[in-house]
Design a protein around this motif. Structure first.
Motif, PDB file in Angstrom:
ATOM      1  N   SER A   1     -48.232  41.346  10.064  1.00  0.00           N
ATOM      2  CA  SER A   1     -48.862  39.909   9.940  1.00  0.00           C
ATOM      3  C   SER A   1     -47.987  39.353   8.780  1.00  0.00           C
ATOM      4  CB  SER A   1     -50.490  40.291   9.481  1.00  0.00           C
ATOM      5  OG  SER A   1     -51.055  40.795  10.530  1.00  0.00           O
ATOM      6  N   ASP A   2     -47.717  39.974   7.740  1.00  0.00           N
ATOM      7  CA  ASP A   2     -46.672  39.370   6.726  1.00  0.00           C
ATOM      8  C   ASP A   2     -45.529  39.124   7.297  1.00  0.00           C
ATOM      9  OD1 ASP A   2     -48.760  39.883   4.903  1.00  0.00           O
ATOM     10  OD2 ASP A   2     -47.894  41.754   3.972  1.00  0.00           O
ATOM     11  N   LEU A   3     -44.956  39.819   8.008  1.00  0.00           N
ATOM     12  CA  LEU A   3     -43.559  39.380   8.791  1.00  0.00           C
ATOM     13  C   LEU A   3     -43.905  38.092   9.640  1.00  0.00           C
ATOM     14  CD1 LEU A   3     -40.461  40.207   9.588  1.00  0.00           C
ATOM     15  CD2 LEU A   3     -41.591  41.398  11.403  1.00  0.00           C
ATOM     16  N   LEU A   4     -44.872  38.132  10.443  1.00  0.00           N
ATOM     17  CA  LEU A   4     -44.957  36.833  11.125  1.00  0.00           C
ATOM     18  C   LEU A   4     -45.369  35.664  10.042  1.00  0.00           C
ATOM     19  CD1 LEU A   4     -47.631  38.124  13.809  1.00  0.00           C
ATOM     20  CD2 LEU A   4     -45.058  37.606  13.985  1.00  0.00           C
ATOM     21  N   MET A   5     -46.134  35.618   9.398  1.00  0.00           N
ATOM     22  CA  MET A   5     -46.433  34.658   8.460  1.00  0.00           C
ATOM     23  C   MET A   5     -45.185  34.061   7.393  1.00  0.00           C
ATOM     24  SD  MET A   5     -49.413  33.340   8.076  1.00  0.00           S
ATOM     25  CE  MET A   5     -49.564  32.785   6.551  1.00  0.00           C
ATOM     26  N   ASN A   6     -44.432  35.341   6.893  1.00  0.00           N
ATOM     27  CA  ASN A   6     -43.473  35.011   5.761  1.00  0.00           C
ATOM     28  C   ASN A   6     -41.977  34.610   6.755  1.00  0.00           C
ATOM     29  OD1 ASN A   6     -45.227  35.443   3.938  1.00  0.00           O
ATOM     30  ND2 ASN A   6     -44.768  37.431   3.710  1.00  0.00           N
ATOM     31  N   ASP A   7     -41.942  35.352   7.674  1.00  0.00           N
ATOM     32  CA  ASP A   7     -40.599  35.158   8.193  1.00  0.00           C
ATOM     33  C   ASP A   7     -40.387  34.071   9.685  1.00  0.00           C
ATOM     34  OD1 ASP A   7     -39.380  36.903   6.301  1.00  0.00           O
ATOM     35  OD2 ASP A   7     -39.478  38.741   7.684  1.00  0.00           O
ATOM     36  N   PHE A   8     -41.543  34.192  10.279  1.00  0.00           N
ATOM     37  CA  PHE A   8     -41.671  33.370  11.405  1.00  0.00           C
ATOM     38  C   PHE A   8     -42.403  32.284  11.316  1.00  0.00           C
ATOM     39  CE2 PHE A   8     -41.441  37.692  13.776  1.00  0.00           C
ATOM     40  CZ  PHE A   8     -40.209  37.967  13.615  1.00  0.00           C
TER      41      PHE A   8
ATOM     42  N   TYR B   1     -51.220  28.287   3.514  1.00  0.00           N
ATOM     43  CA  TYR B   1     -52.383  28.891   4.162  1.00  0.00           C
ATOM     44  C   TYR B   1     -53.191  29.658   2.935  1.00  0.00           C
ATOM     45  CZ  TYR B   1     -55.461  31.834   6.902  1.00  0.00           C
ATOM     46  OH  TYR B   1     -56.528  32.300   7.643  1.00  0.00           O
ATOM     47  N   VAL B   2     -54.489  29.098   2.943  1.00  0.00           N
ATOM     48  CA  VAL B   2     -55.506  29.757   2.090  1.00  0.00           C
ATOM     49  C   VAL B   2     -56.557  30.554   2.660  1.00  0.00           C
ATOM     50  CG1 VAL B   2     -57.108  29.131   0.151  1.00  0.00           C
ATOM     51  CG2 VAL B   2     -55.108  27.861   0.662  1.00  0.00           C
ATOM     52  N   SER B   3     -56.724  31.440   1.753  1.00  0.00           N
ATOM     53  CA  SER B   3     -57.858  32.377   2.466  1.00  0.00           C
ATOM     54  C   SER B   3     -58.922  32.760   1.497  1.00  0.00           C
ATOM     55  CB  SER B   3     -57.300  33.654   3.245  1.00  0.00           C
ATOM     56  OG  SER B   3     -58.109  34.647   3.762  1.00  0.00           O
ATOM     57  N   CYS B   4     -60.141  33.114   1.607  1.00  0.00           N
ATOM     58  CA  CYS B   4     -60.890  33.490   0.481  1.00  0.00           C
ATOM     59  C   CYS B   4     -60.894  35.204   0.461  1.00  0.00           C
ATOM     60  CB  CYS B   4     -62.352  33.348   1.122  1.00  0.00           C
ATOM     61  SG  CYS B   4     -62.967  33.762   2.474  1.00  0.00           S
ATOM     62  N   THR B   5     -60.013  35.696   1.245  1.00  0.00           N
ATOM     63  CA  THR B   5     -59.941  37.269   0.921  1.00  0.00           C
ATOM     64  C   THR B   5     -58.518  37.288   0.261  1.00  0.00           C
ATOM     65  OG1 THR B   5     -58.664  37.691   2.957  1.00  0.00           O
ATOM     66  CG2 THR B   5     -61.215  37.602   3.051  1.00  0.00           C
TER      67      THR B   5
ATOM     68  N   THR C   1     -56.000  39.069   1.754  1.00  0.00           N
ATOM     69  CA  THR C   1     -55.048  39.152   2.790  1.00  0.00           C
ATOM     70  C   THR C   1     -54.800  37.970   3.911  1.00  0.00           C
ATOM     71  OG1 THR C   1     -56.976  40.074   4.192  1.00  0.00           O
ATOM     72  CG2 THR C   1     -55.488  41.684   2.962  1.00  0.00           C
ATOM     73  N   PRO C   2     -54.382  36.948   3.296  1.00  0.00           N
ATOM     74  CA  PRO C   2     -54.409  35.715   4.116  1.00  0.00           C
ATOM     75  C   PRO C   2     -53.446  36.013   5.413  1.00  0.00           C
ATOM     76  CG  PRO C   2     -52.968  35.526   2.242  1.00  0.00           C
ATOM     77  CD  PRO C   2     -53.881  36.933   2.085  1.00  0.00           C
ATOM     78  N   THR C   3     -52.420  36.772   5.258  1.00  0.00           N
ATOM     79  CA  THR C   3     -51.810  36.904   6.580  1.00  0.00           C
ATOM     80  C   THR C   3     -52.443  37.862   7.885  1.00  0.00           C
ATOM     81  OG1 THR C   3     -50.521  39.010   5.720  1.00  0.00           O
ATOM     82  CG2 THR C   3     -49.378  36.820   5.455  1.00  0.00           C
ATOM     83  N   VAL C   4     -53.425  38.496   7.099  1.00  0.00           N
ATOM     84  CA  VAL C   4     -53.962  39.460   8.273  1.00  0.00           C
ATOM     85  C   VAL C   4     -55.082  38.496   8.712  1.00  0.00           C
ATOM     86  CG1 VAL C   4     -55.792  41.390   8.372  1.00  0.00           C
ATOM     87  CG2 VAL C   4     -53.742  41.621   7.314  1.00  0.00           C
TER      88      VAL C   4
ATOM     89  N   ALA D   1     -53.614  36.029  11.367  1.00  0.00           N
ATOM     90  CA  ALA D   1     -53.182  36.709  12.495  1.00  0.00           C
ATOM     91  C   ALA D   1     -54.426  37.208  13.179  1.00  0.00           C
ATOM     92  CB  ALA D   1     -52.285  37.890  12.277  1.00  0.00           C
ATOM     93  N   TYR D   2     -55.471  37.533  12.576  1.00  0.00           N
ATOM     94  CA  TYR D   2     -56.820  37.952  13.453  1.00  0.00           C
ATOM     95  C   TYR D   2     -57.525  36.415  14.067  1.00  0.00           C
ATOM     96  CZ  TYR D   2     -61.276  39.974  14.465  1.00  0.00           C
ATOM     97  OH  TYR D   2     -62.281  40.467  14.910  1.00  0.00           O
ATOM     98  N   GLU D   3     -57.372  35.478  13.058  1.00  0.00           N
ATOM     99  CA  GLU D   3     -58.102  34.401  13.518  1.00  0.00           C
ATOM    100  C   GLU D   3     -57.677  33.768  14.651  1.00  0.00           C
ATOM    101  OE1 GLU D   3     -58.123  31.833   9.723  1.00  0.00           O
ATOM    102  OE2 GLU D   3     -59.782  33.231   8.996  1.00  0.00           O
ATOM    103  N   ASN D   4     -56.152  33.906  14.868  1.00  0.00           N
ATOM    104  CA  ASN D   4     -55.302  33.354  15.944  1.00  0.00           C
ATOM    105  C   ASN D   4     -55.140  34.539  17.268  1.00  0.00           C
ATOM    106  OD1 ASN D   4     -54.415  30.485  15.275  1.00  0.00           O
ATOM    107  ND2 ASN D   4     -54.206  31.702  13.215  1.00  0.00           N
ATOM    108  N   LYS D   5     -56.000  35.431  17.240  1.00  0.00           N
ATOM    109  CA  LYS D   5     -55.870  36.442  18.206  1.00  0.00           C
ATOM    110  C   LYS D   5     -54.496  36.978  18.257  1.00  0.00           C
ATOM    111  CE  LYS D   5     -60.183  34.659  20.398  1.00  0.00           C
ATOM    112  NZ  LYS D   5     -60.610  34.397  19.093  1.00  0.00           N
TER     113      LYS D   5
END
Length: 131
Positions: free
Chosen positions: A12-19, A26-30, A32-35, A38-42
């Motif tokens: 998930s980090d690879l997708l967020m940071n590299d792709f 992107y902001v998350s209340c947890t 693990t924002p990248t997870v 990726a989960y929210e977008n299935k």
């Protein structure tokens, strides 16, 4: 030599940071924002309905499924398919991963571990992911 096995949240980090550089805000209340993204977008699903699998090693079939889902999310054509007939272990590939693996083979993203073995449940070393 020590082999670093890629874990699920790092994909998930690879997708967020590299792709996905456009999502740097992107902001998350947890923690693990990248997870979360990726989960929210299935793109990355849980191992079960109640377990995501943080710190679990990622398998080959999981990695190619994540790439396939990400390509679909980006509206990239994922219709190409290569049959799995050359792989004697094709029957062990999880149902959810079959189209993703066929697509990744057709696009040259993946290949068998040998000419006749795909090894869908082998864990993925970091070097394999960044190659």
């Amino acid at each position: 030599a020590t082999s670093i096995i890629y874990v699920r949240e790092k994909m998930s980090d690879l997708l967020m940071n590299d792709f996905i550089p456009a999502l740097t805000m992107y902001v998350s209340c947890t923690d693990t924002p990248t997870v979360d993204w990726a989960y929210e977008n299935k793109i990355v699903m849980g191992l079960t309905d109640s377990v995501f699998g943080i710190n679990e090693s990622i398998t080959r079939e999981q990695m190619f499924t994540i790439m396939y889902r990400y390509a679909n999310h980006q509206k990239i054509d994922t219709s190409a398919r290569k049959e799995l007939t050359q792989f004697s272990d094709r029957g062990t590939i999880s149902k959810y991963a079959v189209n993703a693996i066929k697509w990744s083979l057709a696009e040259g993203i993946s290949y068998g571990i040998t000419d006749t073995q795909f090894k869908p449940f082998d864990t993925v070393p970091r070097a394999y992911v960044v190659r």
